[in-house]
Motif scaffolding. Sequence first.
Motif, PDB file in Angstrom:
ATOM      1  N   UNK A 111       0.825  -1.205   0.000  1.00  0.00           N
ATOM      2  CA  UNK A 111       0.000   0.000   0.000  1.00  0.00           C
ATOM      3  C   UNK A 111       0.863   1.261   0.000  1.00  0.00           C
ATOM      4  N   UNK A 112       2.022   1.200   0.674  1.00  0.00           N
ATOM      5  CA  UNK A 112       2.890   2.376   0.761  1.00  0.00           C
ATOM      6  C   UNK A 112       3.733   2.579  -0.502  1.00  0.00           C
ATOM      7  N   UNK A 118       3.332   9.142   3.622  1.00  0.00           N
ATOM      8  CA  UNK A 118       4.634   9.276   4.288  1.00  0.00           C
ATOM      9  C   UNK A 118       4.610   8.784   5.735  1.00  0.00           C
ATOM     10  N   UNK A 119       5.666   8.086   6.117  1.00  0.00           N
ATOM     11  CA  UNK A 119       5.824   7.566   7.476  1.00  0.00           C
ATOM     12  C   UNK A 119       6.554   8.579   8.359  1.00  0.00           C
ATOM     13  N   UNK A 120       6.081   8.718   9.591  1.00  0.00           N
ATOM     14  CA  UNK A 120       6.779   9.509  10.603  1.00  0.00           C
ATOM     15  C   UNK A 120       7.718   8.607  11.391  1.00  0.00           C
ATOM     16  N   UNK A 138      -0.812   9.783  12.688  1.00  0.00           N
ATOM     17  CA  UNK A 138      -0.289  10.551  13.821  1.00  0.00           C
ATOM     18  C   UNK A 138      -1.399  10.962  14.787  1.00  0.00           C
ATOM     19  N   UNK A 139      -2.597  11.262  14.260  1.00  0.00           N
ATOM     20  CA  UNK A 139      -3.726  11.621  15.128  1.00  0.00           C
ATOM     21  C   UNK A 139      -4.050  10.492  16.092  1.00  0.00           C
ATOM     22  N   UNK A 169       2.120   6.950  10.337  1.00  0.00           N
ATOM     23  CA  UNK A 169       2.179   7.757   9.110  1.00  0.00           C
ATOM     24  C   UNK A 169       1.517   9.112   9.344  1.00  0.00           C
ATOM     25  N   UNK A 170       1.796  10.040   8.454  1.00  0.00           N
ATOM     26  CA  UNK A 170       1.135  11.333   8.528  1.00  0.00           C
ATOM     27  C   UNK A 170      -0.358  11.165   8.283  1.00  0.00           C
ATOM     28  N   UNK A 171      -1.154  12.067   8.829  1.00  0.00           N
ATOM     29  CA  UNK A 171      -2.592  12.021   8.575  1.00  0.00           C
ATOM     30  C   UNK A 171      -2.860  12.132   7.078  1.00  0.00           C
ATOM     31  N   UNK A 172      -3.770  11.305   6.588  1.00  0.00           N
ATOM     32  CA  UNK A 172      -4.126  11.355   5.174  1.00  0.00           C
ATOM     33  C   UNK A 172      -4.833  12.690   4.900  1.00  0.00           C
TER      34      UNK A 172
END
Length: 794
Positions: A111-112, A118-120, A138-139, A169-172
């Motif tokens: 999927x990535x 993007x991954x944090x 992240x949320x 991951x960053x919030x979509x």
Amino acid sequence: MKNKGFTAINVLGLALGLATCLLIVFYVFDELSFDRYNVNLEHIYRLNNNIKFGGNEGVYSESPAPTAAALKADFPEIEQVTRFRQRGGNLVKKGDHNIQEDMMVYADPSVFKVFTLPMIDGDPATALKETHSVVINEKTALKYFNTTNAVGKVLTFNDTALYKVTGVMKNIPKQSHFDFDFFISMSSLNESKDDSWFSNNFDTYILFRPDADINRFTAKLPEFVKKHAEPQLQSILHMNFATLEKGGNYFRFSPFPLKKIHLESTAKYDLGTKGDIKIVYIFSAIAIFILLIACVNFMNLSTARSSNRAKEVGVRKVLGSPRKYLIAQFLTESVMVTLAGAIIAVLLAWGFLPLFNQMSGKELAVTPQIISWLIPVMVVFIIMVGCIAGSYPALFLSGFQPIEVLKGKLASGFKGGMLRSSLVVFQFFISIVLIIGTFVIYNQLQYIQNKDVGYNRDHVMIINRTWTLGKKAKVFKDEVKQLAGVKNATMTGFLPTGGDNNNSTLFKDPVLDAKRSVQSAIWTIDEDYIPTLGIKVKTGRNFSREMKTDTDAIIINEAAEQLLGFKDPLNQLLYLPMDSKASIMKPFHIVGVIKNFNFKSLRESVTPLVLFDSDDTGALTVRMNSTDIPGLLAQIKSKWASLSPNLQFDYSFMNEDYEGLYRAEQRTGKIAVAFTSLAVVIACLGLFGLAAYAAEQRTKEIGIRKVLGASISTIVGMLSKDFIKLVLIAILVAAPVGWFFMNKWLEGFAYRQEFQWWVVILAGVGAILIAFITISFQSIKAALTNPVKSLKSE
């Protein structure tokens, strides 16, 4: 500065039009930006499944489990494939409490590689490879762990299953056709290993190589389906695809571009809430039309008023002012007035943005990205409109001979302004089309609200996710039914206002034959479902706990009865495949036929539905007969808390859920009303200014007529008739245009209010009244003027 009122009308009209246009542009820009955060947007497609079988046909967003791997193996032009499988939410433990999380999906590790997520924290290449692993945004990481460094931590689902966080991951972005908080490893789902080609539950996405030819790929898909699915088709239905298609049925794949999913997808079971490209087109047209009305007003009023400056031009030329200086002066004045209108417009748009967000359900904001294109566009607009509006006085008036001007030979009234008349017609044409559209949308929403949908949604409360109670769910239902304010209650996740979905094919014989089958929605309910929702039984009976054989009984709707073609459907047998390969066929006997009810949106016709008597603890639907709703709600909450104090209590009312099915149309209606009103106001501002100008030009004529005995009504009629004629012409042009476009919009509903001609009549009469009232203010003012003042200069 001599004509402050006139200038104010001019600037206000332009500012209102431009502000409205900006708000719509923000909305359209947001709609068109969906999924564009993906770096590989142009090369990502979803595999749609086009099926016609058992009397039903449709396009589905889901495909079989083995499709992705087979595509990757068979087509070198494919770089990556990935799958989503949505199975509803789970309870996630936080401290001593469980929180219901619905935004969950099973996903392949690839999927990535397909989507830009993007991954944090964590490695996207390995994040979803392990069983019972999960990637959160992240949320969610902050919600459960108060940090985004959550890799290695553990989440507990449904009090039993442990999932290791392997990535954050960053919030979509909001502009995405899916918006999940949890991505669970696909290997955790046994269903993902299913090898059936006729069970469609997975959203399959393809990332093509940059040099891939999509048309050639599409052309090869029939052979691909034949290669992989035909052996199972032979095993199940004892036929090949050629025979299947001869019978009028088909099973086909087709790629659908990611960038079109949000606005143009017609597939069933799309992820997320879809937009509508037709609404984008309509709003874009409204924006353009309103801006045109405002610009036409501005230019119309500017050119109309400019003839009053003819003597000023003559004097300047006598005093030696060159023509180029006069041209520069007029153009500069016009551009400065346009600039003032544009500044006010930007401030108005910014100020009304929160209200517009509330109306549209958006979260629009003025971002650096928007500013980057807004500033240059505004500069071009100011220069263009300012120069066009100032071109008449700049080029036409500056070219006159001073002696002709000073002798008064330039005086010209409203009459003879063919261009100006055409522009008035154009303004009211647009306004009337918008009024017609608004009436039609309002009528359709009223029709939806009042239509008999075949079930009674009034005084019905839905307690969601009662499955979380486990074995206590049945106890909860029994206790709620005993409350004084409860008339009846039914427990199932299958509800006409939204909930579970399940489809299958039933056959008339144990030997499968496509010609003797019906594809149908399959709902599991209890014996209280039909009486609780007020669904009418046409023939036969409802389920009964006293009838032990009802575990093998079914109830069908009229749509299924019609497709099956039984003369008497009662006690007839239908066979349901009990596994994906139809190796086990179980017979069910029909005990009743119910009247059709709209268990989907009114955009779709009623399709076959088969009800099974089976335990389903998805939700508890309660019919109330109490006037004390808050008191009854408190009692139900108390029952819930006594059975499971740590579980979240969530409820809704069926009426509100029903309205939610048409929230997009309701928002469209509100926005249409607001923008139509603004369009009419802007058009009237222009008409008001032109009426004032026409009255001023005919001041001496009015004075003479009054001296000769003309009444006030005669003078008002004389000044109004020219404008009213223009509005009548606009009505004649607008009526067929409005009818055409709104009929197209209504075609999107299977059940709709037909276009009513009284709408055109009402819109026309309304436009005439509005125009007459606008003109009358100036006409009456002119008619009441003392003729002595009008004629004293003669």
